[in-house]
Design an enzyme around this catalytic site. Sequence first.
Site, PDB file in Angstrom:
ATOM      1  N   TYR A   1       4.519  33.614  33.815  1.00 53.19           N
ATOM      2  CA  TYR A   1       4.575  32.723  34.972  1.00 53.19           C
ATOM      3  C   TYR A   1       4.765  31.298  34.470  1.00 53.19           C
ATOM      4  O   TYR A   1       4.078  30.859  33.550  1.00 53.19           O
ATOM      5  CB  TYR A   1       3.285  32.844  35.778  1.00 53.19           C
ATOM      6  CG  TYR A   1       3.144  31.813  36.878  1.00 53.19           C
ATOM      7  CD1 TYR A   1       3.705  32.028  38.133  1.00 53.19           C
ATOM      8  CD2 TYR A   1       2.450  30.627  36.667  1.00 53.19           C
ATOM      9  CE1 TYR A   1       3.576  31.088  39.146  1.00 53.19           C
ATOM     10  CE2 TYR A   1       2.321  29.681  37.671  1.00 53.19           C
ATOM     11  CZ  TYR A   1       2.881  29.907  38.904  1.00 53.19           C
ATOM     12  OH  TYR A   1       2.762  28.972  39.900  1.00 53.19           O
ATOM     13  N   HIS A   2       5.698  30.555  35.086  1.00 51.28           N
ATOM     14  CA  HIS A   2       6.055  29.216  34.614  1.00 51.28           C
ATOM     15  C   HIS A   2       5.249  28.156  35.357  1.00 51.28           C
ATOM     16  O   HIS A   2       5.370  28.002  36.565  1.00 51.28           O
ATOM     17  CB  HIS A   2       7.549  28.975  34.842  1.00 51.28           C
ATOM     18  CG  HIS A   2       8.137  27.935  33.937  1.00 51.28           C
ATOM     19  ND1 HIS A   2       7.549  26.707  33.709  1.00 51.28           N
ATOM     20  CD2 HIS A   2       9.275  27.935  33.187  1.00 51.28           C
ATOM     21  CE1 HIS A   2       8.288  26.001  32.876  1.00 51.28           C
ATOM     22  NE2 HIS A   2       9.338  26.737  32.531  1.00 51.28           N
ATOM     23  N   GLY A   3       4.412  27.409  34.623  1.00 52.41           N
ATOM     24  CA  GLY A   3       3.713  26.272  35.205  1.00 52.41           C
ATOM     25  C   GLY A   3       4.644  25.090  35.341  1.00 52.41           C
ATOM     26  O   GLY A   3       5.845  25.178  35.086  1.00 52.41           O
TER      27      GLY A   3
ATOM     28  N   GLU B   1      10.461  27.929  39.759  1.00 48.73           N
ATOM     29  CA  GLU B   1       9.049  28.294  39.795  1.00 48.73           C
ATOM     30  C   GLU B   1       8.188  27.146  39.276  1.00 48.73           C
ATOM     31  O   GLU B   1       7.111  26.860  39.827  1.00 48.73           O
ATOM     32  CB  GLU B   1       8.814  29.544  38.951  1.00 48.73           C
ATOM     33  CG  GLU B   1       7.430  30.137  39.081  1.00 48.73           C
ATOM     34  CD  GLU B   1       7.371  31.512  38.450  1.00 48.73           C
ATOM     35  OE1 GLU B   1       7.529  32.507  39.182  1.00 48.73           O
ATOM     36  OE2 GLU B   1       7.180  31.591  37.209  1.00 48.73           O
TER      37      GLU B   1
END
Length: 330
Positions: A129-131, A202
């Site tokens: 998951y990309h912050g 994202e």
Amino acid sequence: MIGGNESCTAGPIPMSYLTCLTYILGEWTGVEHIEDYLSYAVYLLWMLFPLAVVFLLPGVIVILFYVSILLLHIYKRKNELKEAYSNDFWDGAKQMLATLWDGHGRIWHGYELHGTENIPEGPGLIVFYHGATPADCVYFMARLLIQRKRYCHVVADHFVFRLPGFKILLDVHGVMHGPKEECVTALKKGHLIAIAPGGVREALFSDEMYTIIWGNRKGFAQVAIDAKVPIIPMFTQNVREGIRTLGGIKIFRSLYERIRLPVVPMYGGFPVKLRTFIGEPIPYEPNITAEELTAKTKAALQALIEKHQKIPGNIFRALMERFQTQKKED
């Protein structure tokens, strides 16, 4: 008006230097009672200072990237003779940068890495998951190199390759543009690759609800099928509390879709607790389709988020987790 050679303490009533400067400024500008305006300006400065700080702190990440580039240039110049006889010319530089980033992660975020036993000895595709920034991925790569002596390549967005001065950093770390053929070849050679299918969208437009934004992207799944490697899901707890974006403002989304550059303002740089969790591998199945594997991977990543992240995310709670002596039970 007081001349340049006259003292602020001259005359029957000595003045403080601040009063003297205020008087001079008032005489010079012709504004009466200028001290009232100055007091108001100082008040505004103190009021807006915290807001300015949270917008400036994300710049620390950019500074670290450029410090990394500077160190690589120094290393290259100092060790030019080694290039002639050593096939591992950049190994020392990679270890040096890993130490730099791991130190930053430990000090600023109390960074922890859990589940490295789920990373196979051979090739694998890590899906994360990309912050708002890829800092957690950099911390993961640094810790993995230090602890397991494993190097992980990463697929980056095209705009990263156009950033001035970044070429040497990208070349040394083998950062990839992401064409399927290049990724499949690297995996077949036994490498470990990390990719965030959500990419910049994202990063910029997800929020404290940790919504996965992949759209119709399934190329990563086809890469894993073609290379016959497992997919390993990865998620970093509190990654959106460290740095947040103003992606909820529609004009920024419209601007991004038009120019495809990350122009959304960020704020934060908060020293929240970060923990990266690596999930169980999704093994290669010869008869699975890219659509099915994409859905399976998304479900595995969503399960990691639901297990390790309190939703909605909260900055204050994430800061308080720095003082916990033990992490929450897995």
